[in-house]
Write a protein that holds these residues in place. Sequence first.
Motif, short mmCIF file in Angstrom:
data_model
loop_
_atom_site.label_atom_id
_atom_site.label_comp_id
_atom_site.label_asym_id
_atom_site.label_seq_id
_atom_site.Cartn_x
_atom_site.Cartn_y
_atom_site.Cartn_z
N ASP A 122 0.83 -1.21 0.00
CA ASP A 122 0.00 0.00 0.00
C ASP A 122 0.87 1.26 0.00
O ASP A 122 0.39 2.34 -0.32
CB ASP A 122 -0.90 0.03 1.24
CG ASP A 122 -1.75 -1.22 1.38
OD1 ASP A 122 -2.49 -1.54 0.44
OD2 ASP A 122 -1.65 -1.89 2.43
N LEU A 123 2.14 1.10 0.37
CA LEU A 123 3.04 2.24 0.49
C LEU A 123 4.47 1.76 0.23
O LEU A 123 4.82 0.64 0.59
CB LEU A 123 2.93 2.86 1.88
CG LEU A 123 3.79 4.08 2.23
CD1 LEU A 123 3.02 5.01 3.18
CD2 LEU A 123 5.10 3.65 2.90
N ALA A 124 5.26 2.60 -0.42
CA ALA A 124 6.68 2.31 -0.64
C ALA A 124 7.52 3.42 -0.03
O ALA A 124 7.24 4.60 -0.23
CB ALA A 124 6.97 2.19 -2.14
N ALA A 143 9.93 4.27 -10.63
CA ALA A 143 9.21 3.76 -11.79
C ALA A 143 8.49 2.45 -11.46
O ALA A 143 7.34 2.24 -11.86
CB ALA A 143 10.17 3.56 -12.97
N VAL A 144 9.15 1.57 -10.71
CA VAL A 144 8.53 0.31 -10.33
C VAL A 144 7.33 0.57 -9.42
O VAL A 144 6.26 -0.04 -9.58
CB VAL A 144 9.55 -0.61 -9.64
CG1 VAL A 144 8.85 -1.83 -9.02
CG2 VAL A 144 10.61 -1.07 -10.63
N ALA A 145 7.48 1.48 -8.47
CA ALA A 145 6.37 1.81 -7.57
C ALA A 145 5.19 2.37 -8.35
O ALA A 145 4.03 2.03 -8.08
CB ALA A 145 6.83 2.81 -6.51
N ALA A 146 5.47 3.23 -9.34
CA ALA A 146 4.40 3.80 -10.15
C ALA A 146 3.76 2.72 -11.01
O ALA A 146 2.53 2.67 -11.16
CB ALA A 146 4.96 4.92 -11.02
N LEU A 147 4.59 1.86 -11.60
CA LEU A 147 4.09 0.81 -12.47
C LEU A 147 3.19 -0.15 -11.71
O LEU A 147 2.15 -0.60 -12.21
CB LEU A 147 5.27 0.05 -13.08
CG LEU A 147 4.97 -1.06 -14.07
CD1 LEU A 147 4.25 -0.50 -15.28
CD2 LEU A 147 6.25 -1.75 -14.49
N ARG A 182 5.97 12.56 -10.02
CA ARG A 182 4.68 13.04 -10.53
C ARG A 182 4.56 12.80 -12.03
O ARG A 182 3.47 12.54 -12.54
CB ARG A 182 4.51 14.53 -10.21
CG ARG A 182 4.35 14.81 -8.73
CD ARG A 182 3.46 16.01 -8.46
NE ARG A 182 3.40 16.32 -7.03
CZ ARG A 182 2.69 15.65 -6.15
NH1 ARG A 182 1.98 14.61 -6.55
NH2 ARG A 182 2.69 15.99 -4.87
N GLU A 183 5.69 12.89 -12.75
CA GLU A 183 5.66 12.56 -14.18
C GLU A 183 5.28 11.10 -14.39
O GLU A 183 4.65 10.74 -15.38
CB GLU A 183 7.02 12.83 -14.80
CG GLU A 183 7.32 14.29 -15.08
CD GLU A 183 8.58 14.45 -15.92
OE1 GLU A 183 8.57 13.99 -17.09
OE2 GLU A 183 9.56 14.98 -15.40
N LEU A 184 5.67 10.25 -13.45
CA LEU A 184 5.34 8.83 -13.53
C LEU A 184 3.89 8.56 -13.14
O LEU A 184 3.38 7.47 -13.36
CB LEU A 184 6.26 8.02 -12.62
CG LEU A 184 7.72 7.90 -13.03
CD1 LEU A 184 8.55 7.36 -11.87
CD2 LEU A 184 7.86 6.99 -14.24
N GLY A 185 3.23 9.54 -12.54
CA GLY A 185 1.85 9.36 -12.13
C GLY A 185 1.66 8.89 -10.71
O GLY A 185 0.58 8.42 -10.34
N VAL A 186 2.71 8.99 -9.87
CA VAL A 186 2.56 8.63 -8.46
C VAL A 186 1.60 9.61 -7.80
O VAL A 186 1.83 10.82 -7.82
CB VAL A 186 3.92 8.65 -7.74
CG1 VAL A 186 3.74 8.35 -6.25
CG2 VAL A 186 4.88 7.64 -8.37
#
Length: 450
Positions: A122-124, A143-147, A182-186
């Motif tokens: 639920d959180l990284a 990137a992995v967290a966003a993906l 934010r660019e990754l969408g997090v």
Amino acid sequence: MSNTTATTEQLADLSATTLLRFATAGSVDDGKSTLVGRLLHDSKSVLSDQLEAVERVSASRGADAPDLALLTDGLRAEREQGITIDVAYRYFATARRRFILADTPGHVQYTRNMVTGASTADLAVVLVDARNGVIEQTRRHAAVAALLRVPHVVLAVNKMDLVAYEERVFAEIAEEFTAYARELGVPEITAIPISALAGDNVVEPSSNMDWYGGPTVLEHLETVPVSHDLTSCHARLPVQYVIRPQTAEHPDYRGYAGQIAAGTFRVGESVTVLPSGRTSKITGIDLLGKAVDVAWTPQSITLLLEDDIDISRGDLIVPSGDTPPTTQDIEATVCHVADTPLNVGQRVLLKHTTRTVKAIVKEIPSRLTLDDLSQHPEPGRLVANDIGRVKVRTAEPLALDSYADSRRTGSFLLIDPADGTTLAAGMAGEAFATAAEEAALAPDDEGWDF
């Protein structure tokens, strides 16, 4: 046998869970294991014999204070090399919340292990060494967290004691990482300056950083909102086993057992079995040997249906009014985790929930470049730790949700059919297919070129 009925209020109470699953990530020597050890130690979640063992080992190495990283680096190879190799799971609790923690490796060679640790998080917590700032491995972990659509990310800027607790250093790192994430969408990013070794802002507020007025790491973990809304999920039951006891007491018993991947199922509800599309009605739900009226994720249950339908392991039971599309053409983003590359034209096995089918990698449209988030077109292959888009054709239709809708039923694994090695972890996106492609991909006699 009386039925147990769960009310809407009871389901709502389950949604307000006090359990938080979180993962730590960061580059080598950023201090992840020390942070975890500090969390466990300062929150009094370490048994006295564990602490005594750490103190003995630390003293034998000539250390003046206990090396708290030893609380998580449990493998002998990890202790000898001073790095985390495997994902270390720890369970602890405070008065406000229970936690399942996955301490993931920082070395680029073990990025694949972060995929494992963060897949259910639920959180990284992403650690950064204040002296080094945001580096490539930091971007990879973001990137992995966003993906994996981890909803909350904490940037822990560690080793602030080694940069004289300067606010400017923290602010610059936080600004750079936040812009990138934010660019990754997090969706949510919280930056906290810490010193895991000294304990600053881990459990107790730091007197060395009076310019920081935000929460400590533990305070944030205890208060971050976590929503597990069981009533609004797409209900999905992957069938794991068909139960036919054939006893004198139940001569006609036929039940379909599995763990509910998402949502709720109720007696009397109309359901559809995929990929066949046959429909029926739930006449009973068995849970731990008792009949119940309603069941929800992540319970393991046995469903009884009104009609005698051909159902086997790998089928998916869903509400008739909420059926995902079935397709043989899958477009997805994958994290490649194997040492051997993934190539266009490669024959693989695709495992989705309890179903495993043959598949072929038809195309690798792009690979993500982490420096600037650009897409490298048509790379032809993916190697270890690459993140890219793939198009896969399966031998049999699958019912996949979008990963954005369901992390459980929108994910899959690509497996090497020769030795069973996991090649890549995939997150399903938009399905694709044209009539011409379908005709061109007709199966041959070997059953692979489909």
